[in-house]
Write a protein that holds these residues in place. Sequence first.
Motif, PDB file in Angstrom:
ATOM      1  N   ASN A   8       0.823  -1.205   0.000  1.00 16.49           N
ATOM      2  CA  ASN A   8       0.000   0.000   0.000  1.00 16.49           C
ATOM      3  C   ASN A   8       0.857   1.255   0.000  1.00 16.49           C
ATOM      4  O   ASN A   8       0.607   2.181  -0.771  1.00 16.49           O
ATOM      5  N   LEU A   9       1.866   1.293   0.846  1.00 22.53           N
ATOM      6  CA  LEU A   9       2.757   2.456   0.881  1.00 22.53           C
ATOM      7  C   LEU A   9       3.530   2.608  -0.423  1.00 22.53           C
ATOM      8  O   LEU A   9       3.724   3.723  -0.908  1.00 22.53           O
ATOM      9  N   SER A  10       3.954   1.503  -1.002  1.00 23.37           N
ATOM     10  CA  SER A  10       4.664   1.552  -2.281  1.00 23.37           C
ATOM     11  C   SER A  10       3.758   2.087  -3.387  1.00 23.37           C
ATOM     12  O   SER A  10       4.193   2.897  -4.217  1.00 23.37           O
ATOM     13  N   VAL A  15       2.067   6.600  -7.005  1.00 18.65           N
ATOM     14  CA  VAL A  15       1.088   7.614  -7.422  1.00 18.65           C
ATOM     15  C   VAL A  15       1.675   9.013  -7.259  1.00 18.65           C
ATOM     16  O   VAL A  15       1.536   9.861  -8.145  1.00 18.65           O
ATOM     17  N   LEU A  16       2.357   9.255  -6.151  1.00 16.34           N
ATOM     18  CA  LEU A  16       2.936  10.567  -5.904  1.00 16.34           C
ATOM     19  C   LEU A  16       4.015  10.909  -6.935  1.00 16.34           C
ATOM     20  O   LEU A  16       4.043  12.012  -7.474  1.00 16.34           O
ATOM     21  N   PHE A 112       0.395   8.012 -16.527  1.00 16.55           N
ATOM     22  CA  PHE A 112      -0.961   8.200 -16.015  1.00 16.55           C
ATOM     23  C   PHE A 112      -1.563   6.849 -15.651  1.00 16.55           C
ATOM     24  O   PHE A 112      -2.136   6.686 -14.577  1.00 16.55           O
ATOM     25  N   TRP A 113      -1.442   5.887 -16.562  1.00 14.32           N
ATOM     26  CA  TRP A 113      -2.040   4.578 -16.322  1.00 14.32           C
ATOM     27  C   TRP A 113      -1.360   3.847 -15.173  1.00 14.32           C
ATOM     28  O   TRP A 113      -2.013   3.128 -14.402  1.00 14.32           O
ATOM     29  N   ALA A 118      -1.890   1.967  -9.742  1.00  7.02           N
ATOM     30  CA  ALA A 118      -1.350   1.975  -8.379  1.00  7.02           C
ATOM     31  C   ALA A 118      -2.383   2.491  -7.381  1.00  7.02           C
ATOM     32  O   ALA A 118      -2.463   1.992  -6.253  1.00  7.02           O
ATOM     33  N   SER A 119      -3.192   3.468  -7.779  1.00  6.72           N
ATOM     34  CA  SER A 119      -4.225   3.960  -6.859  1.00  6.72           C
ATOM     35  C   SER A 119      -5.315   2.914  -6.645  1.00  6.72           C
ATOM     36  O   SER A 119      -5.860   2.797  -5.548  1.00  6.72           O
ATOM     37  N   ILE A 120      -5.612   2.135  -7.671  1.00  7.89           N
ATOM     38  CA  ILE A 120      -6.543   1.015  -7.485  1.00  7.89           C
ATOM     39  C   ILE A 120      -5.917  -0.019  -6.565  1.00  7.89           C
ATOM     40  O   ILE A 120      -6.596  -0.585  -5.690  1.00  7.89           O
TER      41      ILE A 120
END
Length: 137
Positions: A8-10, A15-16, A112-113, A118-120
């Motif tokens: 999750n942190l990765s 994303v960042l 972007f993808w 990664a956000s999913i």
Amino acid sequence: MNLMRRINLSAAIIVLVCFFLPWVQVSCAGAEATSSGLNLARHDDALLWLIPLLICAVLVVGLLHARRESVKVYAITSAICGVIVVLLMNRQRSHVQDDQSGLIAVQLTGWFWLAFIASIGMILTALALLLRRQRAP
């Protein structure tokens, strides 16, 4: 549990980082230009500023709760922030697809993808952290 938190942190870090990389590529008559999430937030859509703010919140909460046994607060924060980031990115994707015309080609880049996936992943791992069963001592 530790593995899910690390994933999750990765994903949040991915994303960042991807927010600052090119998201949109525009080409017209052989000339090409790109815009990052930062450029889009500055010029087109101020709501995109929520993405780095929410991801930073996830990272701060994740690092503050890293040594505690209870990960519920972190998982809930990560899930909510992940859903908001996915909605904002999907909104940006729909804006890009609406801007399609025959003369100017606008397309989303791989960065972007990657951020979108990664956000999913953030959402899925946060849900896995929430739904896991507590082990008996």
